[in-house]
Write an enzyme that holds these catalytic residues in place. Structure first.
Site, PDB file in Angstrom:
ATOM      1  N   GLU A 108     -10.831   4.602   8.952  1.00  0.00           N
ATOM      2  CA  GLU A 108     -10.759   3.985   7.522  1.00  0.00           C
ATOM      3  C   GLU A 108     -11.446   2.703   7.481  1.00  0.00           C
ATOM      4  O   GLU A 108     -10.874   1.921   6.377  1.00  0.00           O
ATOM      5  CB  GLU A 108      -9.576   4.229   6.850  1.00  0.00           C
ATOM      6  CG  GLU A 108      -9.050   5.837   6.981  1.00  0.00           C
ATOM      7  CD  GLU A 108      -7.630   6.122   6.040  1.00  0.00           C
ATOM      8  OE1 GLU A 108      -6.973   5.220   5.553  1.00  0.00           O
ATOM      9  OE2 GLU A 108      -7.866   7.207   5.460  1.00  0.00           O
ATOM     10  N   GLU A 118       0.937  -1.162   0.022  1.00  0.00           N
ATOM     11  CA  GLU A 118       0.120   0.118  -0.008  1.00  0.00           C
ATOM     12  C   GLU A 118       0.846   1.333   0.004  1.00  0.00           C
ATOM     13  O   GLU A 118       1.746   1.242   0.840  1.00  0.00           O
ATOM     14  CB  GLU A 118      -0.996  -0.015   1.247  1.00  0.00           C
ATOM     15  CG  GLU A 118      -1.805   1.125   1.326  1.00  0.00           C
ATOM     16  CD  GLU A 118      -3.244   0.899   1.734  1.00  0.00           C
ATOM     17  OE1 GLU A 118      -3.514  -0.238   2.257  1.00  0.00           O
ATOM     18  OE2 GLU A 118      -3.852   1.798   2.028  1.00  0.00           O
ATOM     19  N   ARG A 119       0.423   1.974  -0.898  1.00  0.00           N
ATOM     20  CA  ARG A 119       1.564   3.228  -1.258  1.00  0.00           C
ATOM     21  C   ARG A 119       3.016   3.051  -1.433  1.00  0.00           C
ATOM     22  O   ARG A 119       3.907   3.714  -0.846  1.00  0.00           O
ATOM     23  CB  ARG A 119       1.251   4.391   0.152  1.00  0.00           C
ATOM     24  CG  ARG A 119      -0.218   4.622   0.423  1.00  0.00           C
ATOM     25  CD  ARG A 119      -1.048   5.039  -0.810  1.00  0.00           C
ATOM     26  NE  ARG A 119      -2.582   5.339  -0.490  1.00  0.00           N
ATOM     27  CZ  ARG A 119      -3.507   5.559  -1.258  1.00  0.00           C
ATOM     28  NH1 ARG A 119      -3.108   5.657  -2.480  1.00  0.00           N
ATOM     29  NH2 ARG A 119      -4.520   5.628  -0.811  1.00  0.00           N
ATOM     30  N   LYS A 131       0.602  10.792  13.452  1.00  0.00           N
ATOM     31  CA  LYS A 131       1.438  11.344  12.146  1.00  0.00           C
ATOM     32  C   LYS A 131       1.825  12.826  12.650  1.00  0.00           C
ATOM     33  O   LYS A 131       1.341  13.264  13.518  1.00  0.00           O
ATOM     34  CB  LYS A 131       0.333  11.521  10.930  1.00  0.00           C
ATOM     35  CG  LYS A 131      -0.116  10.023  10.674  1.00  0.00           C
ATOM     36  CD  LYS A 131      -0.949  10.209   9.208  1.00  0.00           C
ATOM     37  CE  LYS A 131      -1.204   8.675   8.891  1.00  0.00           C
ATOM     38  NZ  LYS A 131      -1.895   8.468   7.595  1.00  0.00           N
ATOM     39  N   TRP A 186     -12.747  13.173   1.999  1.00  0.00           N
ATOM     40  CA  TRP A 186     -11.902  12.462   0.976  1.00  0.00           C
ATOM     41  C   TRP A 186     -12.075  13.408  -0.477  1.00  0.00           C
ATOM     42  O   TRP A 186     -11.627  12.928  -1.290  1.00  0.00           O
ATOM     43  CB  TRP A 186     -12.573  11.014   0.629  1.00  0.00           C
ATOM     44  CG  TRP A 186     -12.055  10.166   1.726  1.00  0.00           C
ATOM     45  CD1 TRP A 186     -11.251  10.358   2.957  1.00  0.00           C
ATOM     46  CD2 TRP A 186     -12.293   8.815   1.808  1.00  0.00           C
ATOM     47  NE1 TRP A 186     -11.012   9.269   3.813  1.00  0.00           N
ATOM     48  CE2 TRP A 186     -11.729   8.177   2.986  1.00  0.00           C
ATOM     49  CE3 TRP A 186     -13.019   7.907   1.107  1.00  0.00           C
ATOM     50  CZ2 TRP A 186     -11.800   6.819   3.428  1.00  0.00           C
ATOM     51  CZ3 TRP A 186     -13.098   6.406   1.465  1.00  0.00           C
ATOM     52  CH2 TRP A 186     -12.544   5.877   2.679  1.00  0.00           C
ATOM     53  N   ARG A 192      -2.395   3.590  16.824  1.00  0.00           N
ATOM     54  CA  ARG A 192      -2.320   4.850  15.974  1.00  0.00           C
ATOM     55  C   ARG A 192      -3.523   5.802  16.310  1.00  0.00           C
ATOM     56  O   ARG A 192      -4.510   5.222  16.767  1.00  0.00           O
ATOM     57  CB  ARG A 192      -2.555   4.557  14.505  1.00  0.00           C
ATOM     58  CG  ARG A 192      -1.119   3.758  14.218  1.00  0.00           C
ATOM     59  CD  ARG A 192      -1.322   3.144  12.750  1.00  0.00           C
ATOM     60  NE  ARG A 192      -0.871   4.107  11.663  1.00  0.00           N
ATOM     61  CZ  ARG A 192      -1.349   4.533  10.704  1.00  0.00           C
ATOM     62  NH1 ARG A 192      -2.952   3.974  10.274  1.00  0.00           N
ATOM     63  NH2 ARG A 192      -0.903   5.302   9.735  1.00  0.00           N
ATOM     64  N   ASN A 239      -3.444  -1.498   7.545  1.00  0.00           N
ATOM     65  CA  ASN A 239      -4.849  -2.192   7.209  1.00  0.00           C
ATOM     66  C   ASN A 239      -4.283  -3.840   7.126  1.00  0.00           C
ATOM     67  O   ASN A 239      -4.237  -4.420   5.904  1.00  0.00           O
ATOM     68  CB  ASN A 239      -5.242  -1.683   5.569  1.00  0.00           C
ATOM     69  CG  ASN A 239      -5.490  -0.397   5.737  1.00  0.00           C
ATOM     70  OD1 ASN A 239      -5.648   0.406   6.804  1.00  0.00           O
ATOM     71  ND2 ASN A 239      -5.264   0.333   4.493  1.00  0.00           N
ATOM     72  N   GLU A 299       3.555   9.126  -0.973  1.00  0.00           N
ATOM     73  CA  GLU A 299       2.313   9.128  -1.405  1.00  0.00           C
ATOM     74  C   GLU A 299       1.799  10.366  -1.894  1.00  0.00           C
ATOM     75  O   GLU A 299       1.032  10.496  -2.758  1.00  0.00           O
ATOM     76  CB  GLU A 299       1.377   8.655  -0.121  1.00  0.00           C
ATOM     77  CG  GLU A 299      -0.034   8.793  -0.486  1.00  0.00           C
ATOM     78  CD  GLU A 299      -0.984   8.112   0.621  1.00  0.00           C
ATOM     79  OE1 GLU A 299      -0.355   7.712   1.816  1.00  0.00           O
ATOM     80  OE2 GLU A 299      -2.320   8.380   0.597  1.00  0.00           O
ATOM     81  N   HIS A 337      -4.146  18.610   0.438  1.00  0.00           N
ATOM     82  CA  HIS A 337      -5.062  17.162  -0.087  1.00  0.00           C
ATOM     83  C   HIS A 337      -5.893  17.658  -1.449  1.00  0.00           C
ATOM     84  O   HIS A 337      -6.989  17.611  -1.374  1.00  0.00           O
ATOM     85  CB  HIS A 337      -6.032  16.892   1.060  1.00  0.00           C
ATOM     86  CG  HIS A 337      -6.143  15.458   1.015  1.00  0.00           C
ATOM     87  ND1 HIS A 337      -6.602  14.600  -0.084  1.00  0.00           N
ATOM     88  CD2 HIS A 337      -5.923  14.469   2.121  1.00  0.00           C
ATOM     89  CE1 HIS A 337      -6.623  13.529   0.407  1.00  0.00           C
ATOM     90  NE2 HIS A 337      -6.360  13.169   1.481  1.00  0.00           N
ATOM     91  N   ASP A 374      -2.946  14.156   6.794  1.00  0.00           N
ATOM     92  CA  ASP A 374      -2.568  13.053   6.398  1.00  0.00           C
ATOM     93  C   ASP A 374      -1.166  13.087   5.697  1.00  0.00           C
ATOM     94  O   ASP A 374      -1.187  13.174   4.082  1.00  0.00           O
ATOM     95  CB  ASP A 374      -3.391  12.180   5.604  1.00  0.00           C
ATOM     96  CG  ASP A 374      -3.086  10.806   5.262  1.00  0.00           C
ATOM     97  OD1 ASP A 374      -2.321  10.197   5.649  1.00  0.00           O
ATOM     98  OD2 ASP A 374      -3.987  10.281   4.379  1.00  0.00           O
ATOM     99  N   GLU A 376       4.994   9.402  13.882  1.00  0.00           N
ATOM    100  CA  GLU A 376       4.999   8.842  12.296  1.00  0.00           C
ATOM    101  C   GLU A 376       4.957   9.792  11.256  1.00  0.00           C
ATOM    102  O   GLU A 376       4.415  10.485  11.236  1.00  0.00           O
ATOM    103  CB  GLU A 376       3.511   7.884  12.274  1.00  0.00           C
ATOM    104  CG  GLU A 376       3.608   7.074  10.966  1.00  0.00           C
ATOM    105  CD  GLU A 376       2.008   6.388  10.985  1.00  0.00           C
ATOM    106  OE1 GLU A 376       1.906   5.756  11.751  1.00  0.00           O
ATOM    107  OE2 GLU A 376       1.519   6.600  10.090  1.00  0.00           O
TER     108      GLU A 376
HETATM  109  C1  GCV Z   1      -2.549   2.415   5.294  1.00  0.00           C
HETATM  110  C2  GCV Z   1      -3.788   7.360   4.115  1.00  0.00           C
HETATM  111  C3  GCV Z   1      -3.325   6.389   3.109  1.00  0.00           C
HETATM  112  C4  GCV Z   1      -3.843   5.023   3.433  1.00  0.00           C
HETATM  113  C5  GCV Z   1      -3.210   4.558   4.602  1.00  0.00           C
HETATM  114  C6  GCV Z   1      -3.714   5.416   5.614  1.00  0.00           C
HETATM  115  C7  GCV Z   1      -3.080   5.467   7.118  1.00  0.00           C
HETATM  116  O1  GCV Z   1      -5.011   7.365   4.077  1.00  0.00           O
HETATM  117  O2  GCV Z   1      -4.009   7.057   1.886  1.00  0.00           O
HETATM  118  O3  GCV Z   1      -3.482   4.165   2.295  1.00  0.00           O
HETATM  119  O4  GCV Z   1      -3.647   3.137   4.982  1.00  0.00           O
HETATM  120  O5  GCV Z   1      -3.161   6.838   5.494  1.00  0.00           O
HETATM  121  O6  GCV Z   1      -2.212   5.789   7.372  1.00  0.00           O
HETATM  122  O7  GCV Z   1      -3.647   4.398   7.823  1.00  0.00           O
END
Ligand code: GCV
Length: 726
Positions: free
Chosen positions: A316, A192-193, A385, A559, A349, A235, A418, A537, A390, A412
């Protein structure tokens, strides 16, 4: 006679061909594919050779245990590469120039030196020039073997960056206990990413085949002091906690152990249902608690030095304690209780925002977590984060950094880009992370910076199966900078960049200076051409590839880009002052006051905190609209200048790496231009203002930019929507 000369001609051509092919072989031997990262160990220049040979003539160190063996083997590999020959080994220095490495326990020579290693702690080291038996020597000493290995890398870095090493006295210990790479790798091999190919973990061939790359990964991590790796995506799949995958993870842990690298796994909160056969995952249910305790016991039986769990819950779409009306503390504490007897931790998180909440997304994590301060088990770390949204090219610091004084926090950051152009855009992220670490929360008065608050740093890895690990050579610098800052958050990003350039490419100042300058300006260039003046964003939906300031509609408002830019005919920007979402109130009063007032809000965060008319005049006298256009254009110009700089440096770099960087910079320039033009086209459709004099209009219509569609943009596994433009 004629036959004779034909033969001679034939022989002549044979020789020419042989020469040409041997040159080709020599050239390809010099070509570099980036696999060696910053651990290249190429021969030092003649001027340094003699000097360094005098301090590296002999290796004196125990070979007991895998970590000291790793230290010895790294020294031998590096010194034979740098100096042309591996030094001899012996039990005591027999000549000037020995390198004596070990702990007072593993080495009688070191024990006899009676070094004060107190400040080194468990992972730190001392590198000191000493005299032993009347011979000059360098001692690399630590309390634990891992400190010795870290010290070896420090010593080698001095050689690699051509520092004098005759009179050393360096004591270093990590400021942060947790220095962890978070891999967002899925069990199906996708990332992912991820923009560097497939996952480096080959789950199919593990545990039977241990690719050499796993050891090289651990070497690279240890060279920076990174001491943890979360193998799997937040995820999460519950399958990673089944015996089959635990055995595969254990095989990696066995490789990593010598390098001080602990493995962690992401834990899916609903695992007790999915793989445990329970009907609920309610954290207060005794059967669920017993299941997690048994799972932790099972994991530690297979992986005795397991680090713990990383959890994304109720975020999410991920399951979590709130599904049962419980709090984040209830969920995290349950897992901590299972891990604590084994010494493991939970990294929980705080990246949460709810679909139902109409509140500004930037405020939601604080709203949920600040009241829980002090309610977590002491093996729980809350992972935040850097900013409240994000991983945007620029965000203010996350307000929770000042709001949980009784809870250990982990910062983080996202190493994978990304939101900063994937692998092809050159964006050195050191300055961005330095900006967060430097941010003053004022929670315990002035000087309460983020770096003083945190207990660890986690970096979302940019590593994949690509030969060069990160998708591009310059992205390796971000892995490097993350590791260095996690060890010492006081470091300056320009000094880190310089080290990396010297180790990765060349020590020639004519190369080092322009490249460091280019790197240091590169993140600001991305901010300029993507999201200037505090915008955020504005990327295309889902893939986040390319501009999408017009993105609206869809499953949830937060989003979309229009949610964040709030642009209309009158103006642009998100009012987060008391007259708007009042997100500013989540900061300490003096910070809130600074961000609330137009006069004191830093210009680079203006539209993060304020909604302003297009003709608002900045202190410079320039209107907001004109300034936006200037920033977008400046970003493109900076990339053009970076390309020019690189073009002048071909002679310092092998052809393979030079060519890839040059080609990627060309892609970056095209995409920066695309970002600028599409953004200006969209915002101009609302502001209806002319471009300032001298600035070229976008070459295409807004409809054209909106119609662009990239269903297979990388990094978004499973989301290959043919309707991606909508
Ligand atoms: C792992 C953002 C990214 C998602 C990521 C999420 C997260 O939304 O687009 O891909 O999911 O951050 O940090 O959990």
């Amino acid at each position: 006679m004629r036959t004779h000369s034909k033969q001679r001609l034939f022989v002549y051509w044979l020789i020419v061909l042989a020469l040409l092919s041997s040159q080709a072989i020599a050239r390809s031997a010099q070509a570099e594919d980036g696999y060696d990262l910053w651990l290249r160990y190429r021969p030092v220049e003649a001027a340094w050779l003699h000097r360094y040979q005098n301090v590296a003539s002999e290796l004196v160190g125990g070979a007991d245990g895998s970590t000291l063996l790793a230290a010895r083997s790294e020294l031998a590999r590096a010194l034979s590469g740098l100096l042309g020959a591996a030094p001899r080994s012996g039990p005591r220095p027999t000549r000037d120039g020995a390198i004596v490495f070990g702990t007072p326990t593993s080495s009688t020579v070191i024990a006899a030196l009676h070094l004060d290693l107190h400040a080194a702690g468990r992972e730190g080291y001392l590198v000191r020039s000493v005299t032993i038996d009347r011979h000059r020597a360098t001692v690399i000493a630590a309390n634990e073997d891992i400190g010795v290995l870290y010290g070896v890398y420090r010593f080698l870095r001095l050689l690699q960056t051509r520092e004098p090493v005759e009179h050393l006295d360096v004591m270093s210990a990590p400021q942060l206990q947790y220095r962890v790479l978070d891999h967002w790798d899925n069990l199906d091999g996708t990332v992912e990413r991820g923009y560097a190919g497939a996952s480096i973990w080959d789950w199919q061939t593990l545990p039977d085949y241990l690719a050499p790359r796993y050891t090289d990964y651990a070497r690279a991590c240890a060279s920076l002091g990174i001491n943890g790796a979360v193998l799997t995506n937040v995820n999460a799949s519950a399958l990673s906690l089944t015996p089959r995958y635990l055995n595969k993870a254990a095989a990696l842990a066995n490789v990593f152990r010598a390098y001080g690298l602990h493995i962690y796994l992401s834990a899916r909160f609903s695992a007790p249902i999915e793989i445990g056969g329970l009907k609920t995952a309610d954290p207060l249910d005794p059967a669920v608690r017993a299941w997690w305790r048994a799972k932790a016991d099972e994991i530690y039986h297979i992986i005795p030095d397991f680090g713990g769990f990383l959890v994304k819950a109720n975020s999410e779409g991920q399951p979590g304690p709130q599904d049962y009306g419980r709090s984040h503390a209830d969920g995290a504490n349950m897992l901590a209780e299972a891990l604590a007897p084994h010494g493991g931790i939970v990294m929980w998180r705080a990246f949460v925002y709810s679909q139902e909440q109409p509140a500004d997304r930037a405020t939601q994590a604080y709203t949920e977590f600040a009241p829980l301060d002090g309610k977590f088990h002491d093996h729980v770390f809350i992972q935040l984060k850097n900013g409240p949204i994000d991983f945007q090219p620029r965000e203010p610091f996350h307000p929770l950094f000042g709001a949980m004084p009784h809870t250990p926090l982990i910062l983080e950051v996202q190493i994978t880009k990304e939101y900063l152009g994937f692998a092809t855009h050159l964006a050195y992220l050191g300055p961005m992370w330095e900006e967060t670490l430097d941010a003053d929360t004022y929670t315990r008065g002035p000087g309460t910076t983020v770096r003083k608050i945190i207990s660890g740093m986690a970096g979302v890895a940019n590593i994949g199966a690509d030969r060069n690990w990160c998708g591009s050579v310059f992205d390796q610098a971000n892995w490097y900078a993350f590791g260095r800052l996690a060890w010492d958050p006081d470091l300056k990003s320009d000094a880190i960049a310089e080290q990396w350039v010297r180790m990765t490419f060349s020590n020639d100042p004519a190369f080092v200076h322009p490249v460091v300058a280019m790197m240091m300006g590169s993140r600001e260039a991305v901010v300029d051409y993507m999201t200037p003046l505090g915008l955020h964003h504005q990327m295309a939906r889902d893939s986040h590839y390319g501009p999408g300031p017009w993105v609206s509609g869809g499953p949830r408002a937060d989003w979309t880009s229009v949610y964040y830019n709030r642009a209309d005919a009158q103006g642009i920007g998100f009012d987060r002052t008391a007259s708007g979402s009042n997100a500013v109130a989540q900061y300490a009063p003096s910070v809130a006051a600074r961000f609330s007032s137009l006069g004191s809000t830093p210009e680079n965060l203006l539209l993060w905190f304020h909604h302003l008319p297009w003709d608002y005049r900045l202190p410079s006298g320039v209107t907001l609209w004109d300034e936006l256009v200037r920033h977008y254009s400046r970003g493109v110009d900076t990339v053009a200048a970076m390309r020019k700089t690189w073009a002048g440096l071909a002679s310092y770099v092998d052809a393979e790496r030079y060519t890839q960087v040059a080609a990627f910079l060309a892609i970056q320039q095209q995409e920066a231009q695309w970002w600028r033009d599409a953004s200006i086209a969209y915002f101009q459709s609302l502001s209806h203002l002319p471009l300032p004099k001298g600035y070229a209009p976008p070459p295409y219509s807004l409809q054209y930019y909106e119609s662009l569609c990239f269903p297979y943009a990388p990094g978004n596994p499973g989301v290959h929507s043919p309707t991606c433009g909508q």
